[in-house]
Structure formats: structure tokens, C-alpha cells
Motif scaffolding. Structure first.
Motif, short mmCIF file in Angstrom:
data_model
loop_
_atom_site.label_atom_id
_atom_site.label_comp_id
_atom_site.label_asym_id
_atom_site.label_seq_id
_atom_site.Cartn_x
_atom_site.Cartn_y
_atom_site.Cartn_z
N TYR A 1 -4.38 -6.99 -86.88
CA TYR A 1 -3.38 -7.64 -87.73
C TYR A 1 -2.16 -6.74 -87.76
O TYR A 1 -2.27 -5.56 -88.04
CB TYR A 1 -3.89 -7.82 -89.15
CG TYR A 1 -5.03 -8.80 -89.30
CD1 TYR A 1 -4.83 -10.16 -89.20
CD2 TYR A 1 -6.33 -8.34 -89.57
CE1 TYR A 1 -5.89 -11.06 -89.35
CE2 TYR A 1 -7.38 -9.23 -89.73
CZ TYR A 1 -7.15 -10.59 -89.63
OH TYR A 1 -8.19 -11.47 -89.79
N VAL A 2 -1.01 -7.31 -87.46
CA VAL A 2 0.21 -6.51 -87.46
C VAL A 2 1.16 -7.04 -88.52
O VAL A 2 1.53 -8.20 -88.52
CB VAL A 2 0.90 -6.57 -86.07
CG1 VAL A 2 2.10 -5.65 -86.04
CG2 VAL A 2 -0.08 -6.21 -84.98
N THR A 3 1.52 -6.18 -89.46
CA THR A 3 2.59 -6.51 -90.40
C THR A 3 3.74 -5.57 -90.06
O THR A 3 3.62 -4.72 -89.18
CB THR A 3 2.14 -6.30 -91.86
OG1 THR A 3 1.72 -4.95 -92.02
CG2 THR A 3 0.98 -7.22 -92.21
N ASP A 4 4.90 -5.69 -90.73
CA ASP A 4 6.09 -4.92 -90.33
C ASP A 4 5.85 -3.42 -90.28
O ASP A 4 6.41 -2.73 -89.43
CB ASP A 4 7.31 -5.24 -91.22
CG ASP A 4 6.94 -6.06 -92.42
OD1 ASP A 4 6.31 -7.11 -92.19
OD2 ASP A 4 7.25 -5.66 -93.55
N THR A 5 4.98 -2.91 -91.16
CA THR A 5 4.82 -1.45 -91.19
C THR A 5 3.49 -0.95 -90.64
O THR A 5 3.43 0.12 -90.07
CB THR A 5 4.97 -0.92 -92.63
OG1 THR A 5 4.15 -1.73 -93.47
CG2 THR A 5 6.41 -0.96 -93.08
N THR B 1 -6.80 -2.63 -87.46
CA THR B 1 -7.81 -3.10 -86.51
C THR B 1 -8.98 -3.63 -87.33
O THR B 1 -9.71 -2.87 -87.94
CB THR B 1 -8.27 -1.95 -85.59
OG1 THR B 1 -7.12 -1.48 -84.88
CG2 THR B 1 -9.31 -2.44 -84.60
N ALA B 2 -9.13 -4.95 -87.35
CA ALA B 2 -10.21 -5.56 -88.13
C ALA B 2 -11.49 -5.64 -87.30
O ALA B 2 -12.59 -5.46 -87.83
CB ALA B 2 -9.80 -6.94 -88.61
N LEU B 3 -11.36 -5.90 -85.99
CA LEU B 3 -12.53 -5.89 -85.10
C LEU B 3 -12.20 -5.00 -83.91
O LEU B 3 -11.16 -5.15 -83.28
CB LEU B 3 -12.86 -7.31 -84.62
CG LEU B 3 -13.30 -8.31 -85.68
CD1 LEU B 3 -13.58 -9.67 -85.03
CD2 LEU B 3 -14.54 -7.84 -86.44
N ALA B 4 -13.10 -4.06 -83.64
CA ALA B 4 -12.81 -3.04 -82.63
C ALA B 4 -13.78 -3.11 -81.46
O ALA B 4 -14.32 -2.11 -81.02
CB ALA B 4 -12.85 -1.66 -83.28
N PRO C 1 -9.06 -14.26 -81.42
CA PRO C 1 -9.13 -12.81 -81.21
C PRO C 1 -7.87 -12.28 -80.53
O PRO C 1 -7.16 -13.03 -79.87
CB PRO C 1 -10.34 -12.65 -80.30
CG PRO C 1 -10.52 -13.97 -79.63
CD PRO C 1 -9.97 -15.01 -80.56
N SER C 2 -7.58 -10.98 -80.71
CA SER C 2 -6.46 -10.36 -80.01
C SER C 2 -6.85 -10.03 -78.58
O SER C 2 -6.01 -9.98 -77.69
CB SER C 2 -6.04 -9.06 -80.71
OG SER C 2 -5.92 -9.25 -82.09
#
Ligand code: ADP
Ligand code: ADP
Length: 233
Positions: free
Chosen positions: A13-17, A21-24, A59-60
Motif C-alpha cells: 500500500y502506497v500513500t504519499d509518505t 508491505t501488507a503481504l510479503a 495483488p501488487s
């Protein structure tokens, strides 16, 4: 036959700052007819994993096959179709529609599938009877106890006879007696052939599963076979 097959599943999950990593890298195979419990501390990625398995989120990285279909390559439209035809969701907070009666709530998935009126009536009746709530058919969710609401939710999740039920803390809002009741109903559905994947914090709920998958920091750290459930079979 595998219902779920993931390889190196990742979610960031990427937010501005910050980037979280929720699933690795999750490798998970679940065969038809299994009952799997996913456990682990708050924030370890359980909901993220369940949302991806339910095709509510993507998924990413990594691959996810559902009933042999490569979901990573599927379009949103194909995913929606797979979801409607093969999945039932059960939530901690029931997620029933307050403005609809018990019967109308349970009929919803069949309306989305375009099932005929006569067939809908028959299947809703069967689902209500299985869950012991037929006498509440005309009630609205707010007129029912928590245990009854969850039974309505399970009836709705199973009325379309899905291959897989995904349950997120299904007993989280119930006392122990109604919690056990709900777990018994889920195991009966599982005994009848439906695959169940459940996220839970409760060790006593996990006792109903064949296999317990423990997540930590977005990875599977241990897997335990539930000897009691296997020995009983
Ligand atoms: P669990 O269900 O085990 O409590 P989650 O899957 O909800 O864990 O969360 C895993 C990690 O991902 C946590 O660090 C959480 O803060 C983060 N996370 C979950 N959803 C989002 C989101 N929509 N945006 C940013 N971070 C998220
Ligand atoms: P069950 O064991 O069937 O889940 P309970 O013992 O919790 O039901 O409740 C008994 C009856 O009281 C229920 O059939 C329900 O109609 C009614 N009831 C329970 N909780 C509520 C509530 N919060 N609001 C309205 N009616 C309720």
C-alpha cells in the motif's frame, strides 16, 4: 483439485509518505473441501489476504489461481463473474441490508445471477431451513439477535451454492454460545463439500478447521494440521 493456488503473493500500500508491505510473498494452496483458518496478530495481513482471495482487491505482485483461472490476468469483468458464481462472503458485522427482509437479503445473490423467480423461492426456502431461520423470513435484520443475523448472512453466502466461503471473523460479534452455533453451521457446510477459508483471532474457532495458517508480517510463518479434525474423519 485446487480452489486456491497463490505463488509469491505480494501487496504494498502506497500513500504519499509511506509504503506498507501488507503481504510479503505468500504461497498458499487450498484444495477443494478443505477448511482453513488464517490466524495472526493485528496488522499481519489477514484481511488483505482474504480480500485478494475474494477478488475484491488485486495483488501488487505474484500469481493467484482460483479454480484454475489465472486471476492476475483476468479482467475486472471476468473477476466479477467468478466472484458471483463461486464465492460467498461472511463478515464479522453481518453486512445485511437493513431495508430488506430476511428472505429478500438471502435472495440477493440469485437476483445478480438472473435465477428465475420460482427457482429463487425454492432455493431461499432451503437455505433458510438449513440455517434454522425460516420462521423469521419476514423480519428485518434489526429485529433479530446477532446469532440469527449471522445465520441469515450464511444463508445468503451459500444460497448460490458457491465453491468457496470466505469468512472474516464470523463470530467476532457473537457470544460464545451463538459463536459455536455459527461455527457448527460452517463445518456442516464444509462437510457437505464447500471449501471454507476463515480469518479468526479465536483459537476455539480455529479448532473447527482442518489446517491453521499463521501469518506474521505478511508471510506464512507456520502451518498446523488440526489433528483432532483429521482424526475424527
Ligand atoms: P490484519 O487483517 O491482519 O489486521 P491488514 O491486512 O488489515 O491486517 O493490514 C496489513 C497491513 O497493511 C497493516 O500494516 C495495515 O496498516 C496496512 N493496510 C491495510 N489496508 C491498508 C490500506 N488500504 N492502505 C494502507 N495501508 C493498509
Ligand atoms: P437465538 O438463540 O435464536 O439466536 P436469542 O436467544 O439471542 O436468539 O434471542 C431470542 C429472541 O429474541 C430472538 O428470536 C429474537 O427474535 C429476539 N431478539 C434477540 N435479540 C434481539 C434484538 N437485539 N432486537 C430484537 N429482538 C431480539
Amino acid at each position: 483439485e485446487l480452489v486456491i493456488d497463490t505463488k509469491n503473493l505480494q501487496k504494498r500500500y502506497v500513500t504519499d509518505t509511506v509504503e506498507t508491505t501488507a503481504l510479503a510473498g505468500v504461497d498458499l494452496k487450498i484444495a477443494k473441501g478443505e477448511f482453513v483458518a488464517i490466524m495472526g496478530p493485528s496488522g499481519c495481513g489477514k484481511s488483505t489476504l482474504l480480500n485478494i482471495l475474494g477478488m475484491l482487491d488485486s495483488p501488487s505482485d505474484g500469481t493467484f489461481k482460483f479454480l484454475g483461472h489465472d486471476i492476475s490476468r483476468a479482467t475486472e469483468r471476468q473477476r466479477a463473474k467468478l466472484r458471483k458464481e463461486n464465492l460467498g462472503f461472511v463478515f464479522q458485522s453481518f453486512n445485511l441490508i437493513d431495508e430488506l427482509t430476511v428472505e429478500e437479503n438471502i435472495a440477493l445473490p440469485l437476483a445478480y445471477l438472473g435465477v428465475s423467480k420460482a427457482d429463487t423461492t425454492k432455493r431461499v426456502q432451503e437455505a433458510m431451513e438449513r440455517m434454522g431461520i425460516a420462521h423469521r423470513r419476514s423480519h428485518f435484520p434489526q429485529q433479530l439477535s446477532g446469532g440469527q443475523q449471522q445465520r441469515v448472512a450464511i444463508a445468503r453466502a451459500t444460497v448460490s451454492n458457491p465453491a468457496l466461503i470466505l469468512a472474516d471473523e464470523p463470530t467476532g460479534n457473537l457470544d460464545s454460545v451463538h459463536g459455536r452455533e455459527v461455527m457448527t453451521l460452517l463445518s456442516e457446510l464444509n462437510d457437505a463439500g464447500t471449501t471454507v477459508v476463515m480469518v479468526t483471532h479465536s483459537p476455539s474457532d480455529a479448532e473447527y478447521a482442518h489446517r491453521i495458517v499463521n501469518l506474521f508480517d505478511g508471510q506464512i510463518v507456520t502451518e498446523n494440521v488440526n489433528v483432532k479434525r483429521h482424526a475424527a474423519e
